[in-house]
Design a protein around this motif. Structure first.
Motif, PDB file in Angstrom:
ATOM      1  N   GLY A   1      15.376  89.336 -13.782  1.00  0.00           N
ATOM      2  CA  GLY A   1      14.561  89.628 -12.612  1.00  0.00           C
ATOM      3  C   GLY A   1      13.632  88.535 -12.179  1.00  0.00           C
TER       4      GLY A   1
ATOM      5  N   VAL B   1      12.500  97.788 -14.075  1.00  0.00           N
ATOM      6  CA  VAL B   1      11.815  98.165 -12.834  1.00  0.00           C
ATOM      7  C   VAL B   1      10.319  98.027 -13.042  1.00  0.00           C
TER       8      VAL B   1
ATOM      9  N   CYS C   1      17.086  96.793 -14.875  1.00  0.00           N
ATOM     10  CA  CYS C   1      17.609  96.427 -13.554  1.00  0.00           C
ATOM     11  C   CYS C   1      19.029  95.893 -13.654  1.00  0.00           C
TER      12      CYS C   1
ATOM     13  N   ALA D   1      17.946 100.410  -8.168  1.00  0.00           N
ATOM     14  CA  ALA D   1      16.892  99.395  -8.082  1.00  0.00           C
ATOM     15  C   ALA D   1      17.339  98.177  -7.297  1.00  0.00           C
ATOM     16  N   CYS D   2      18.640  97.933  -7.257  1.00  0.00           N
ATOM     17  CA  CYS D   2      19.149  96.680  -6.687  1.00  0.00           C
ATOM     18  C   CYS D   2      20.253  96.911  -5.652  1.00  0.00           C
TER      19      CYS D   2
ATOM     20  N   CYS E   1      16.019  94.102  -4.759  1.00  0.00           N
ATOM     21  CA  CYS E   1      16.090  93.986  -6.215  1.00  0.00           C
ATOM     22  C   CYS E   1      14.977  93.086  -6.751  1.00  0.00           C
TER      23      CYS E   1
ATOM     24  N   CYS F   1      12.152  94.558  -9.451  1.00  0.00           N
ATOM     25  CA  CYS F   1      12.395  94.221 -10.854  1.00  0.00           C
ATOM     26  C   CYS F   1      11.406  93.196 -11.396  1.00  0.00           C
TER      27      CYS F   1
END
Length: 459
Positions: free
Chosen positions: A16, A58, A65, A75-76, A82, A86
């Motif tokens: 992330g 997250v 993530c 989440a993405c 994303c 993240c």
């Protein structure tokens, strides 16, 4: 060089760009020395783990993530969302990744490290500048020499202990890309001449578009984007083989490629991308001297030794055109010149120059994309602002055959340029090498940068 970095992730790896607070980030100290004719001065530098290895979750909790080799679709859903959702966290360098500093100025990278999440395989770190670790240490290599000690006595066939320079951004892209909140302090912004598409976040966005998980690696995959930049491979090696290789690019500094042609993806596009993925390598075994490097050879890999690489400019200045790259070794107090080429059609030299590269490409029937994208002159322009990379890895693409065995494996070993080392082509298959040699490791130490002939001495 055919490096892909497709498999350097631990069993529960996630990635992330925001900054998490669940694990404190503390960069292991790895001091270097800057030298002149009058002596050397210590710099309090450190190393930082590449963002691609780090746990990412997250921002509101612990949910991954990226899990296995798939993105968390909730989440993405796209790259920008994303990156906002993240958080990239700190790292326990020793327990999770097997990264230790056994002495002042030394770095040990363990190949496989068992941890609470499973096992980490390989690692990649960057040198940060003295201070708070928010910037990488930039190097101008022109008219300079770069020196370090290495111990590859525990690094068998199929593995690569690599020390190289990439034209990364000093702050890891923190200021250039609003989506990147982590920066160099958390190892962001990687790029190299392969335009790797396994990088999870590029230019502050997640590389989720058309992401496909690897069929051979449960933790890796590739997306639509790649991260390209010039690369100077100082040292790619194990016990049996070694090569040093410049890789110039059409682009300057880290650049995102967004299609197969620009990324040089696949055989059809290999020599049409932003960068030269092959480079112009000097591998002593490949260049005809099979007794120069290895256990009990002229450079005896069962014992530590020093590697010196010099970057010679046309006018002897720090901004001149690069015309030659010299290599020699120091072991047991003795200076050992690099081996000379013993290949028909190539002058008997022991350095890299444009003439050497042109002759070698012709002798081996290789595409001279090196010249197309700028040759040594182009490489030299990139050498003014480079970031140091240290790593250990195995190869899911071609089992490291390009470094230490016969490559292509479909060609006779007697064909010019095919034999690159003594290793069995099957020795580097990831499942084999990870099972047979989990305790493999490499130690880098005593790094120095300085004016020519200032960083070493013979007894």
């Amino acid at each position: 060089m055919l490096r892909t970095f497709s498999t350097l992730a631990f069993a529960a790896a996630v990635y992330g760009q925001q900054v998490g607070t669940l694990t404190a980030e503390k960069h292991p100290s790895m001091a270097i020395q800057a030298c002149t004719a009058s002596g050397c001065t210590k710099e309090d530098t450190a190393v930082v783990l590449d963002a691609n290895w780090r746990w990412t979750h997250v921002t509101s909790g612990y949910t991954n993530c990226y899990d296995g080799n798939k993105w968390n679709a909730t989440a993405c859903p796209d790259g920008k969302t994303c990156a906002a959702n993240c958080a990239i966290d700190g790292a326990d360098y020793e327990k999770t990744y097997g990264i230790t500093t056994p002495s002042d100025g030394a770095l040990k990278l363990q190949f496989v490290t068992k941890n609470q999440d499973g096992a980490n395989v390989g690692s990649r770190v960057y040198l940060t500048a003295a201070g708070d670790g928010s910037k990488y240490r930039l190097f101008n290599l022109l008219n300079k020499e770069f020196t370090f000690d290495v111990d590859v006595s525990n690094l068998p066939c199929g593995l690569n202990g690599a020390v190289y320079f990439s034209e990364m951004l000093e702050d890891g892209g923190l200021s250039a890309y609003p989506g990147n909140k982590a920066g160099a302090k958390y190892g962001t912004g990687y790029c190299d001449s392969q335009c790797p598409r396994d990088i999870k976040f590029i230019n502050g966005e997640a590389n989720v578009g058309n992401w496909s998980g690897s069929s051979s690696d449960a933790n890796s995959g590739a997306g639509s984007y790649g991260s390209c930049c010039a690369e100077m491979d100082i040292w790619e090696a194990n016990l049996d083989a070694t090569a040093y290789t410049p890789h110039p690019c059409k682009v300057s500094k880290q650049t995102r490629c967004e299609n197969d042609a620009d990324c040089g993806a696949g055989d059809a596009n290999r020599h049409s991308g932003f960068c030269d993925p092959d480079g112009c390598d000097f591998n002593s075994f490949r260049m005809g001297n099979t007794e120069f490097y290895g256990t009990g050879k002229t450079v005896d890999t069962s014992k530590p030794f020093t590697i010196v690489t010099q970057f010679i400019t046309a006018d002897g200045t720090d901004s001149g055109a690069l015309v030659q790259i010299n290599r020699f070794y120091v072991q047991g107090g003795t200076v050992i010149p690099n081996s000379q080429s013993a290949v028909t059609g190539v002058d008997p030299v022991n350095h890299i120059s444009d003439d050497f590269c042109q002759q070698q490409k012709k002798a081996f029937s290789d595409n001279n994309y090196f010249s197309t994208v700028g040759g040594l002159t182009g490489m030299g322009k990139s050498l003014e602002n480079m970031v140091l990379v240290l790593s250990v890895w195995d190869d899911h693409a071609v089992s490291m055959n390009w470094l230490d065995s016969n490559y292509p494996t479909t060609s006779p070993a007697t064909s010019p340029g095919v034999a690159r080392g003594r290793c069995d082509p099957a020795a580097g298959e990831p499942k084999t090498v990870e099972s047979a040699h989990p305790d493999a490791s490499v130690i880098y130490s005593n790094i120095k940068i300085g004016s020519l002939n200032s960083t070493f001495k013979a007894q």
